[in-house]
Design a protein around this motif. Structure first.
Motif, PDB file in Angstrom:
ATOM      1  N   PHE A  72      35.314  44.538  35.106  1.00  0.00           N
ATOM      2  CA  PHE A  72      36.519  45.363  35.203  1.00  0.00           C
ATOM      3  C   PHE A  72      36.189  46.630  35.985  1.00  0.00           C
ATOM      4  N   TYR A  73      36.875  46.821  37.099  1.00  0.00           N
ATOM      5  CA  TYR A  73      36.657  47.993  37.946  1.00  0.00           C
ATOM      6  C   TYR A  73      37.974  48.337  38.626  1.00  0.00           C
ATOM      7  N   ARG A  74      38.219  49.628  38.795  1.00  0.00           N
ATOM      8  CA  ARG A  74      39.404  50.077  39.519  1.00  0.00           C
ATOM      9  C   ARG A  74      39.048  51.337  40.296  1.00  0.00           C
ATOM     10  N   LYS A  75      39.378  51.331  41.563  1.00  0.00           N
ATOM     11  CA  LYS A  75      39.100  52.480  42.410  1.00  0.00           C
ATOM     12  C   LYS A  75      39.837  53.707  41.870  1.00  0.00           C
ATOM     13  N   GLY A  76      39.144  54.829  41.809  1.00  0.00           N
ATOM     14  CA  GLY A  76      39.734  56.067  41.325  1.00  0.00           C
ATOM     15  C   GLY A  76      39.588  56.293  39.830  1.00  0.00           C
ATOM     16  N   VAL A  77      39.097  55.294  39.100  1.00  0.00           N
ATOM     17  CA  VAL A  77      38.864  55.428  37.662  1.00  0.00           C
ATOM     18  C   VAL A  77      37.369  55.641  37.462  1.00  0.00           C
ATOM     19  N   ASP A  78      37.012  56.595  36.613  1.00  0.00           N
ATOM     20  CA  ASP A  78      35.619  57.004  36.459  1.00  0.00           C
ATOM     21  C   ASP A  78      34.836  56.169  35.453  1.00  0.00           C
ATOM     22  N   CYS A  79      35.131  54.882  35.356  1.00  0.00           N
ATOM     23  CA  CYS A  79      34.372  54.005  34.471  1.00  0.00           C
ATOM     24  C   CYS A  79      34.541  52.565  34.931  1.00  0.00           C
ATOM     25  N   PHE A  80      33.667  51.707  34.449  1.00  0.00           N
ATOM     26  CA  PHE A  80      33.826  50.269  34.619  1.00  0.00           C
ATOM     27  C   PHE A  80      33.281  49.567  33.387  1.00  0.00           C
ATOM     28  N   ILE A  81      33.720  48.326  33.190  1.00  0.00           N
ATOM     29  CA  ILE A  81      33.298  47.536  32.031  1.00  0.00           C
ATOM     30  C   ILE A  81      32.844  46.178  32.522  1.00  0.00           C
ATOM     31  N   GLU A  82      31.706  45.763  32.043  1.00  0.00           N
ATOM     32  CA  GLU A  82      31.187  44.432  32.336  1.00  0.00           C
ATOM     33  C   GLU A  82      30.989  43.712  31.016  1.00  0.00           C
ATOM     34  N   THR A  83      31.488  42.489  30.935  1.00  0.00           N
ATOM     35  CA  THR A  83      31.386  41.727  29.704  1.00  0.00           C
ATOM     36  C   THR A  83      31.097  40.269  30.013  1.00  0.00           C
ATOM     37  N   SER A  84      30.445  39.606  29.087  1.00  0.00           N
ATOM     38  CA  SER A  84      30.197  38.176  29.225  1.00  0.00           C
ATOM     39  C   SER A  84      30.376  37.520  27.864  1.00  0.00           C
ATOM     40  N   GLY A  85      30.658  36.238  27.903  1.00  0.00           N
ATOM     41  CA  GLY A  85      30.892  35.487  26.680  1.00  0.00           C
ATOM     42  C   GLY A  85      31.414  34.106  26.998  1.00  0.00           C
ATOM     43  N   VAL A  86      32.110  33.514  26.048  1.00  0.00           N
ATOM     44  CA  VAL A  86      32.659  32.174  26.219  1.00  0.00           C
ATOM     45  C   VAL A  86      34.176  32.286  26.292  1.00  0.00           C
TER      46      VAL A  86
END
Length: 124
Positions: A72-86
């Motif tokens: 999860f990433y969005r230009k102009g937002v000061d964070c990102f989220i990376e996740t993995s699973g099933v």
């Protein structure tokens, strides 16, 4: 009733970011292609619900349950989220419950995350 603050925090950040790259990690021949997905919600069990695009030449032989990684990433937002699973493709009953979000060219997924990393990118 208790409120899980971590789940609420993650839900608010995923709402802010809204979209992600989906990377199916299966080694099978019938795996879904990489896709841009849109976040819907996190349910009471901690599953992440999202909508992806139905691939051209869609066939039911694609994996119904597969390992996946979401970025999860969005230009102009000061964070990102990376996740993995099933992740798995939603069944007919779940599709009916969420038909307001669906179009004719979309697939509903739910993912049980096994790893989730939140990163702030704000410069000091």
């Amino acid at each position: 009733m208790t409120i899980d603050n971590n789940k609420e925090f993650i839900h608010s950040k995923l709402n802010l970011l809204d979209s992600a790259m989906m990377y199916p990690m299966s080694n099978d021949i019938g795996k879904l292609p990489n896709d841009v997905i849109h976040f819907l919600r996190i349910d009471e069990y901690g599953q992440i619900w999202f909508i992806g695009h139905k691939p051209r030449g869609w066939v039911r032989t694609y994996d119904q349950r597969f390992p996946v990684r979401l970025f999860f990433y969005r230009k102009g937002v000061d964070c990102f989220i990376e996740t993995s699973g099933v992740a798995c493709i939603a069944n007919a009953e779940e599709l009916l419950q969420n038909r307001g979000y669906m179009t004719g060219n979309s697939i509903l997924f739910k993912m049980t995350p096994s790893f989730l990393e939140y990163t702030e990118t704000k410069k000091q």
